[in-house]
Scaffold this active site. Structure first.
Site, PDB file in Angstrom:
ATOM      1  CG  HIS A 228      41.972  24.177 -62.110  1.00 54.07           C
ATOM      2  ND1 HIS A 228      42.721  24.977 -62.938  1.00 54.07           N
ATOM      3  CD2 HIS A 228      40.885  23.808 -62.819  1.00 54.07           C
ATOM      4  CE1 HIS A 228      42.095  25.084 -64.105  1.00 54.07           C
ATOM      5  NE2 HIS A 228      40.978  24.382 -64.060  1.00 54.07           N
ATOM      6  NE  ARG A 244      45.233  25.170 -68.376  1.00 57.41           N
ATOM      7  CZ  ARG A 244      44.843  24.005 -67.866  1.00 57.41           C
ATOM      8  NH1 ARG A 244      45.380  22.880 -68.298  1.00 57.41           N
ATOM      9  NH2 ARG A 244      43.933  23.953 -66.926  1.00 57.41           N
TER      10      ARG A 244
END
Ligand SMILES: Cc1cc2nc3c(=O)[nH]c(=O)nc-3n(C[C@H](O)[C@H](O)[C@H](O)COP(=O)(O)OP(=O)(O)OC[C@H]3O[C@@H](n4cnc5c(N)ncnc54)[C@H](O)[C@@H]3O)c2cc1C
Length: 523
Positions: A228, A244
């Site tokens: 990740h 995000r």
């Protein structure tokens, strides 16, 4: 006593499976090494994918998933999952999962990396926790029988037919057998073998996969480990992709953005890691979202930053690093979740049914575990092969545990567990090459050969977590070996598997990697 089905695990896959089996009046038992809701699923933050908005389309969900899978996903299984996604969300909604709503009271959706639309349904950034709590409540209402704090030691397999399990009660060390016509493994993935470099919890090391393999199950695609992009630097606590998705930026110390934040995870993670290797610090910046939006949509993230970094996300950018997060590989199973061992099923992150291929799309794992967890009820068949007697695996397991407790060497396995995590992250991480992979393999093999040179300090029978930790360490070594051998065999780069010595994808490797009895075969 012979159950219709025994389910190992207590995450989203296990609970959805248990509920749907119980609703068909089957006599089932759920066994888990943790407590009531302790599972990786409870940590999931960002969301669960489904096409709900009429402006989105199932074809696009399928396309995004296949693209992320890099040509080794199974189209039929992916189509099944995407076609059933809305039904999965409506099922969770009907059970009471508190999904966020938009102004029209429709289930709200956000965009995650690699998705062409706002497709992830969410419950703030506690999506997994809310799902597990709701499923657990439902399971209790249905009077499902649970055994907590019971560690799976072995599966009873005779003539390629599974008949039961051997488990150890962690509270008092008693070892028992439980028999069933169907055994369902829902034991989660193996990201935790990257110990200290992972967003996974400590015990998430692929126990079920290692035990199934020992009994002849075929493993598939073990080299595909997803890193990740955004874990908190040095702490390896996840800051969800939803940060995000909601508009967060990735920046250097000089406030420069350097990558499209919503590209698939493998690409974003590698871009970040390249900079970190060049001694640059990388930050996730959500300050421009403002306090109100952060608190509404990312409350858990806000608390985590405050607690672990004494940092307020609305005031300061968050220092981040990539971390091992999710594992695409696992026990090979078909769309009906059947493994190559009869009446042994694998579902959720411990399985590989081809929905993620070389790289999982954010939000697709929760979708997989619930959709296929539920589907098992349609697939299991009854058999009358299991006989109510004591199976030899019981005494074998007792002997194994006894001999481990008598190991009296001078080596500390906790130190080696930390070292394994470090070696795996550095050599079998985001950038791989033959010499690094072989270095890791040497370390793993040395430890496997010398397992009896370790010492189990705690010899007691009450809550012996020292023993449990050792068993997890032993499984971590077997799983790490499977990752490395599969990674060595895949002489190309594809999705999450990036080989610096073979930087391109090759048509020769457009199939899954099978791992059978220590031999890696491209299948
Ligand atoms: C921090 C984090 C955030 C995530 N966010 C998202 C997200 O937003 N969206 C998404 O789609 N995916 C997300 N994921 C991935 C997703 O959460 C997991 O892939 C998924 O929850 C796995 O579910 P599962 O039921 O297969 O396994 P788990 O939830 O891992 O459950 C496995 C169960 O098996 C039990 N078990 C294991 N070994 C044994 C043994 N030897 N004996 C007995 N029991 C055993 C464990 O105790 C546990 O109860 C995230 C993952 C992490 C780590």
């Amino acid at each position: 006593m012979i159950y219709d089905a025994i389910i190992i695990g207590n995450g989203g896959a296990a609970l959805s499976c248990a509920i749907s089996l119980k609703q068909r009046n089957l006599n089932i038992l759920v066994i888990t090494k943790g407590d009531c809701t302790s599972a990786q699923t409870s940590q999931a933050q960002g969301g669960i994918n489904a096409v709900i908005n009429p402006n989105d389309s199932i074809e696009n969900h399928i396309k995004d998933t296949l693209k992320s899978a890099h040509n080794i996903g199974d189209t039929t299984t992916i189509e099944y999952m995407c076609n059933n996604a809305k039904e999965t969300i409506l099922w969770l909604d009907s059970l009471g999962v508190p999904f966020n709503r938009d102004n029209n009271n429709n289930i709200a959706q956000r965009q995650l990396g690699g998705a062409s639309y706002n497709r992830a349904c969410y419950s703030s950034d506690y999506t997994g926790l809310k799902i597990v709590h709701t499923l657990f409540d439902t399971a209790n209402k249905l009077d499902i029988e649970f055994l907590y704090q019971h560690n799976l030691l072995d599966i009873i397999v005779e003539d390629d037919i599974s008949k039961g399990v051997i488990v150890q009660n962690i509270k008092n060390s008693a070892i028992s057998q439980y028999l069933a016509k169907n055994i369902i493994l829902a034991t989660g993935g193996y990201g935790g073998v990257y110990h200290n470099y992972t967003t996974n919890s400590k015990g998430n090391v692929g126990d079920g996969i290692a035990i199934a393999y020992k009994n002849g199950a075929i493993l598939e695609n073990m080299e595909f480990v997803q890193f990740h992009p955004t874990a908190i630097k040095d702490k390896f606590i996840l800051i969800s992709e939803s940060a995000r998705g909601e508009g967060g930026y990735l920046i250097t110390k000089d406030k420069e953005r350097f990558v499209d934040e919503l590209l698939p995870r493998d690409i974003v993670a590698r871009e970040i890691y390249k900079k970190i290797q060049n001694n640059q610090e990388i930050f996730l910046d959500v300050r421009h979202l403002g306090y109100e939006k952060i608190i509404e949509l990312l409350p858990q993230e806000y608390k985590l930053c405050l607690e672990h970094l004494s940092l307020r996300m609305n005031k300061d950018p968050i220092p981040i690093t990539p971390a091992s997060h999710y594992t695409m590989g696992g026990i090979k199973a078909n769309q009906s979740l059947q493994t190559n061992i009869k009446f042994l099923y694998a579902v959720g992150e411990c399985s590989n049914i081809g929905v993620h291929g070389a790289n999982r799309l954010g939000g697709n794992s929760l979708l997989e575990i619930i959709t296929f967890g539920k589907a098992i009820a349609d697939n299991i068949t009854t058999n009358n092969i299991v006989i109510d007697k004591e199976y030899p695996q019981l005494s074998k397991a007792k002997k194994d545990i006894n001999s481990i407790l008598n190991y009296n060497g001078d080596k500390n396995f906790y130190t080696q567990r930390d070292r394994l995590g470090e070696i795996m992250f550095q050599n079998v991480g985001l950038f791989r090459e033959e010499s690094k992979l072989k270095k890791a393999l040497t370390f793993i093999n040395e430890n496997i050969t010398n397992l009896n040179k370790f010492k189990i300090e705690d010899k007691s029978t009450i809550y012996n977590t020292n023993l449990k930790d050792f068993l997890e360490f032993r499984n971590s070594l077997y799983i790490s070996k499977a990752i490395v051998l599969s990674a060595l065999k895949r002489e190309e780069s594809r999705g999450s598997h990036y080989r610096e010595d073979y930087p391109n994808s090759s048509k020769l490797f457009e199939n899954t990697t099978l791992y059978i009895k220590e031999e890696v075969v491209n299948g």
